[in-house]
Write a protein that holds these residues in place. Structure first.
Motif, PDB file in Angstrom:
ATOM      1  N   GLU A  31       0.846  -1.215   0.000  1.00 15.84           N
ATOM      2  CA  GLU A  31       0.000   0.000   0.000  1.00 15.84           C
ATOM      3  C   GLU A  31       0.873   1.255   0.000  1.00 15.84           C
ATOM      4  O   GLU A  31       0.616   2.196  -0.755  1.00 15.84           O
ATOM      5  CB  GLU A  31      -0.924   0.028   1.228  1.00 15.84           C
ATOM      6  N   THR A  40      -2.499  13.211  -3.052  1.00 19.06           N
ATOM      7  CA  THR A  40      -1.882  12.682  -4.269  1.00 19.06           C
ATOM      8  C   THR A  40      -1.531  11.207  -4.086  1.00 19.06           C
ATOM      9  O   THR A  40      -1.754  10.386  -4.972  1.00 19.06           O
ATOM     10  CB  THR A  40      -0.633  13.516  -4.627  1.00 19.06           C
ATOM     11  N   MET A  41      -1.009  10.876  -2.900  1.00 20.63           N
ATOM     12  CA  MET A  41      -0.673   9.478  -2.611  1.00 20.63           C
ATOM     13  C   MET A  41      -1.915   8.597  -2.630  1.00 20.63           C
ATOM     14  O   MET A  41      -1.926   7.538  -3.240  1.00 20.63           O
ATOM     15  CB  MET A  41      -0.035   9.377  -1.222  1.00 20.63           C
ATOM     16  N   ALA A  58      -0.021  -1.691 -14.142  1.00 24.94           N
ATOM     17  CA  ALA A  58      -1.450  -2.046 -14.173  1.00 24.94           C
ATOM     18  C   ALA A  58      -2.214  -1.251 -15.229  1.00 24.94           C
ATOM     19  O   ALA A  58      -3.204  -1.729 -15.782  1.00 24.94           O
ATOM     20  CB  ALA A  58      -2.067  -1.808 -12.797  1.00 24.94           C
ATOM     21  N   ASP A  59      -1.745  -0.047 -15.502  1.00 27.67           N
ATOM     22  CA  ASP A  59      -2.445   0.799 -16.475  1.00 27.67           C
ATOM     23  C   ASP A  59      -2.269   0.200 -17.864  1.00 27.67           C
ATOM     24  O   ASP A  59      -1.133  -0.040 -18.302  1.00 27.67           O
ATOM     25  CB  ASP A  59      -1.908   2.219 -16.410  1.00 27.67           C
ATOM     26  N   VAL A  80       5.062  13.950 -13.496  1.00 31.97           N
ATOM     27  CA  VAL A  80       4.171  14.301 -14.608  1.00 31.97           C
ATOM     28  C   VAL A  80       3.879  15.807 -14.598  1.00 31.97           C
ATOM     29  O   VAL A  80       3.946  16.473 -15.636  1.00 31.97           O
ATOM     30  CB  VAL A  80       2.855  13.470 -14.543  1.00 31.97           C
ATOM     31  N   ALA A 109       3.230   5.277  -7.364  1.00 38.84           N
ATOM     32  CA  ALA A 109       2.216   5.558  -8.391  1.00 38.84           C
ATOM     33  C   ALA A 109       1.492   6.872  -8.146  1.00 38.84           C
ATOM     34  O   ALA A 109       0.940   7.469  -9.070  1.00 38.84           O
ATOM     35  CB  ALA A 109       1.215   4.400  -8.455  1.00 38.84           C
ATOM     36  N   GLY A 110       1.494   7.312  -6.872  1.00 38.83           N
ATOM     37  CA  GLY A 110       0.789   8.544  -6.532  1.00 38.83           C
ATOM     38  C   GLY A 110       1.737   9.721  -6.448  1.00 38.83           C
ATOM     39  O   GLY A 110       1.967  10.444  -7.422  1.00 38.83           O
ATOM     40  N   LEU A 111       2.329   9.879  -5.288  1.00 39.69           N
ATOM     41  CA  LEU A 111       3.120  11.078  -4.983  1.00 39.69           C
ATOM     42  C   LEU A 111       4.219  11.369  -6.004  1.00 39.69           C
ATOM     43  O   LEU A 111       4.253  12.442  -6.610  1.00 39.69           O
ATOM     44  CB  LEU A 111       3.751  10.917  -3.588  1.00 39.69           C
ATOM     45  N   VAL A 118      -7.876   0.255 -10.952  1.00 41.04           N
ATOM     46  CA  VAL A 118      -7.354  -0.180 -12.257  1.00 41.04           C
ATOM     47  C   VAL A 118      -7.058  -1.692 -12.222  1.00 41.04           C
ATOM     48  O   VAL A 118      -7.435  -2.440 -13.132  1.00 41.04           O
ATOM     49  CB  VAL A 118      -6.096   0.630 -12.647  1.00 41.04           C
ATOM     50  N   LYS A 124       3.002  11.525  -9.972  1.00 39.04           N
ATOM     51  CA  LYS A 124       2.249  12.725 -10.378  1.00 39.04           C
ATOM     52  C   LYS A 124       3.098  13.985 -10.267  1.00 39.04           C
ATOM     53  O   LYS A 124       2.907  14.931 -11.030  1.00 39.04           O
ATOM     54  CB  LYS A 124       0.955  12.857  -9.580  1.00 39.04           C
ATOM     55  N   THR A 182       2.528   1.668  -3.401  1.00 41.81           N
ATOM     56  CA  THR A 182       1.558   2.107  -4.411  1.00 41.81           C
ATOM     57  C   THR A 182       1.254   3.594  -4.240  1.00 41.81           C
ATOM     58  O   THR A 182       1.183   4.348  -5.218  1.00 41.81           O
ATOM     59  CB  THR A 182       0.267   1.271  -4.315  1.00 41.81           C
ATOM     60  N   MET A 183       1.128   4.023  -2.979  1.00 44.99           N
ATOM     61  CA  MET A 183       0.877   5.442  -2.706  1.00 44.99           C
ATOM     62  C   MET A 183       2.038   6.308  -3.178  1.00 44.99           C
ATOM     63  O   MET A 183       1.837   7.319  -3.836  1.00 44.99           O
ATOM     64  CB  MET A 183       0.677   5.671  -1.197  1.00 44.99           C
ATOM     65  N   ALA A 235      -4.337   9.330  -6.327  1.00 46.87           N
ATOM     66  CA  ALA A 235      -3.689   8.967  -7.595  1.00 46.87           C
ATOM     67  C   ALA A 235      -2.904   7.666  -7.487  1.00 46.87           C
ATOM     68  O   ALA A 235      -2.671   6.996  -8.489  1.00 46.87           O
ATOM     69  CB  ALA A 235      -2.758  10.098  -8.042  1.00 46.87           C
ATOM     70  N   GLY A 236      -2.506   7.311  -6.243  1.00 52.27           N
ATOM     71  CA  GLY A 236      -1.729   6.090  -6.051  1.00 52.27           C
ATOM     72  C   GLY A 236      -2.600   4.949  -5.592  1.00 52.27           C
ATOM     73  O   GLY A 236      -3.122   4.164  -6.379  1.00 52.27           O
ATOM     74  N   LEU A 237      -2.799   4.888  -4.296  1.00 59.25           N
ATOM     75  CA  LEU A 237      -3.448   3.728  -3.675  1.00 59.25           C
ATOM     76  C   LEU A 237      -4.801   3.376  -4.291  1.00 59.25           C
ATOM     77  O   LEU A 237      -5.014   2.259  -4.768  1.00 59.25           O
ATOM     78  CB  LEU A 237      -3.614   3.998  -2.169  1.00 59.25           C
ATOM     79  N   ALA A 258      -7.991  -0.868 -18.292  1.00 59.55           N
ATOM     80  CA  ALA A 258      -8.254   0.446 -17.703  1.00 59.55           C
ATOM     81  C   ALA A 258      -6.990   1.280 -17.690  1.00 59.55           C
ATOM     82  O   ALA A 258      -5.885   0.747 -17.757  1.00 59.55           O
ATOM     83  CB  ALA A 258      -8.769   0.268 -16.272  1.00 59.55           C
ATOM     84  N   LEU A 308      -1.700  -6.154  -7.835  1.00 62.31           N
ATOM     85  CA  LEU A 308      -0.581  -5.208  -7.886  1.00 62.31           C
ATOM     86  C   LEU A 308       0.650  -5.843  -7.242  1.00 62.31           C
ATOM     87  O   LEU A 308       0.527  -6.511  -6.212  1.00 62.31           O
ATOM     88  CB  LEU A 308      -0.932  -3.916  -7.137  1.00 62.31           C
ATOM     89  N   ILE A 367       2.383  11.135 -19.445  1.00 61.04           N
ATOM     90  CA  ILE A 367       1.356  10.273 -18.850  1.00 61.04           C
ATOM     91  C   ILE A 367       2.003   9.338 -17.848  1.00 61.04           C
ATOM     92  O   ILE A 367       2.994   8.688 -18.158  1.00 61.04           O
ATOM     93  CB  ILE A 367       0.564   9.500 -19.925  1.00 61.04           C
ATOM     94  N   GLY A 368       1.442   9.327 -16.657  1.00 61.20           N
ATOM     95  CA  GLY A 368       1.927   8.420 -15.626  1.00 61.20           C
ATOM     96  C   GLY A 368       1.361   7.039 -15.849  1.00 61.20           C
ATOM     97  O   GLY A 368       0.173   6.889 -16.133  1.00 61.20           O
ATOM     98  N   LEU A 369       2.210   6.039 -15.755  1.00 61.46           N
ATOM     99  CA  LEU A 369       1.768   4.662 -15.955  1.00 61.46           C
ATOM    100  C   LEU A 369       2.359   3.764 -14.884  1.00 61.46           C
ATOM    101  O   LEU A 369       3.568   3.797 -14.647  1.00 61.46           O
ATOM    102  CB  LEU A 369       2.234   4.144 -17.323  1.00 61.46           C
ATOM    103  N   SER A 370       1.529   2.960 -14.262  1.00 60.13           N
ATOM    104  CA  SER A 370       2.036   1.798 -13.539  1.00 60.13           C
ATOM    105  C   SER A 370       1.874   0.632 -14.508  1.00 60.13           C
ATOM    106  O   SER A 370       1.225   0.775 -15.552  1.00 60.13           O
ATOM    107  CB  SER A 370       1.213   1.545 -12.279  1.00 60.13           C
ATOM    108  N   ASP A 400      -2.142  13.974 -15.969  1.00 60.34           N
ATOM    109  CA  ASP A 400      -1.771  13.065 -17.049  1.00 60.34           C
ATOM    110  C   ASP A 400      -2.391  13.566 -18.345  1.00 60.34           C
ATOM    111  O   ASP A 400      -3.602  13.776 -18.417  1.00 60.34           O
ATOM    112  CB  ASP A 400      -2.243  11.655 -16.707  1.00 60.34           C
TER     113      ASP A 400
END
Lengths: 262, 262
Positions: free
Chosen positions: A70, B73-74, A101-102, A85, A77-79, B85, A82, A73-74, B77-79, B95, A155, A96-99, B102
């Motif tokens: 968790e 943001t965490m 999973a996207d 980006v 993929a988040g902080l 997705v 973005k 991922t935060m 956009a993250g968790l 997805a 994930l 474009i932000g991508l994990s 983005d």
């Protein structure tokens, strides 16, 4: 074939706003096709400490419990994603932000737990290069974080160096790929405490010798192995350099350490 | 024109794995064009408590300091984004997670601080509908979190209900848009403690009357106002329903409260 620069931003670079900005500016000025890759382990370690979530590393790899996944991922993929980006957007680039999973763009398999149980850690089994091609063909910069996804839709935490190399390998079919590992040091150093002891080039033979004679820091070994594998699978260039020197890479002499098969 | 279902998943739904799965299954079974929108305020509040970062709400809107923006943001956009997705991927759907940063797809303006200083809060000024069209035309589900970006490349916290409505308005030029607000209650209730007191339809006149006579919960007022504005700007249908009832929406009778201009 067209050049494609795959830049892994690691270490302190991500947490240092000024260095990150310098990197993103260099990318904006270069006007080349670029894919950015990042993790963010230091920020995860900081956050875990504040939240009293114990962390354990084995051979430089993070044991990833459900709680730690968790956090990853935060943060990844988040902080961090973005912020990069947005930083590119501030330089008038489109990103474009991508994990993984996207668009299911990076599929991994949960690592076998029979020897060491790494938890929610995945090893990459498939990179969908069409996803990246579609974006870079439109001059959109993919900013890829090191969260991947299993075939079952789970994930998983993935090593960012390896992720950059796997993307590089997959993209080599259609591009002349340059894989750059940017971090806080000048490159591979003879003496880790002396920035002037830069080794400008390391061949496979040098590497084997340096490993045997323990002339190389433990943390650098997997990074170099990953770089060699990428070169072996068709990547044109692999280089380890200081983030602040990225501009030089695009404009003048090639900074850092060049990794070469021969 | 083709139908497009824009689903805001809110409230408890996001934090309840089973409810979320039920929602995503319903979406997979429906085989319609869908855009998902989410925030995740409750999770941010939880995390802020653990990290001792004080939170302040004014009229249901979060005052967003630089530290709180990091949390948002965490979490958004993250968790939460990547879990949705991945959940769609587990249902064999493709997805893509998107913040407004983005592809610069949702641009906002930092809210004027002269009356109340909300901090890093943005009001949407532009939705790039081509971004969403390109994805949904390929049967890719955009999963949009409520972080937007300013013209200057600054991340800003945005209300997820408003974001869903703004996307709905922008997409109405080319689609018959159905805007669904999913949350933990059956819909708009006469008595907030009684789930059987569902109001099946609210017109603009009803709404004005209910506001005057204080028959409507404070938290519901901005959501309804947002829905009315979306309808006024060409959205075909706006509805507030329980997340668990999403399947019914696609298969049988229309659950929850229908918001109608007349």
């Amino acid at each position: 074939m067209e050049d494609l620069i795959i830049i892994k931003i690691g270490g302190e670079t991500i947490n240092n706003k000024e260095t990150l900005k310098t990197c993103l500016r260099a990318i904006a000025a270069a006007r080349q096709k670029v894919i950015l890759v990042h993790g963010g382990g230091k920020k995860v370690t900081e956050l875990a400490q504040k939240l009293f979530i114990p962390q354990q590393m084995v051979e430089g790899r993070r044991i990833t419990s459900a709680e730690t996944l968790e956090l990853c991922t935060m943060v990844y993929a988040g902080l961090i994603n973005k912020n990069i980006v947005a930083g590119l957007s501030a330089e008038k680039l489109v990103a474009i932000g991508l994990s993984g999973a996207d668009l299911n763009c990076i599929v991994s398999k949960k690592r076998d737990a029979s020897v060491i149980n790494y938890g929610f850690v995945g090893d990459i089994v498939k990179v969908d290069e069409t996803v990246f091609e579609n974006f870079i063909d439109k001059n959109i910069i993919p900013v890829v974080n090191s969260i991947s996804i299993s075939e079952e839709g789970e994930l998983l935490n993935t090593n960012a160096d390896v992720m950059a190399a796997e993307i590089a390998k997959a993209m080599s079919a259609n591009y002349k790929v340059h894989l750059l590992y940017c971090f806080e040091k000048n490159g591979v150093l003879k003496d880790i405490t002396d920035e002037s002891s830069l080794i400008p080039e390391i061949s496979k033979t040098d590497f084997t010798h340096m490993k045997e004679t323990k002339q190389i820091a433990d943390g650098m070994i997997p990074k170099l192995q990953t770089a060699f594998r990428a070169l072996y699978h068709g990547v044109e260039e692999a280089r380890i350099l200081k983030s602040d020197a990225l501009e030089n890479y695009f404009t003048s002499e090639k900074p850092g350490t060049n990794i070469s098969l021969h």
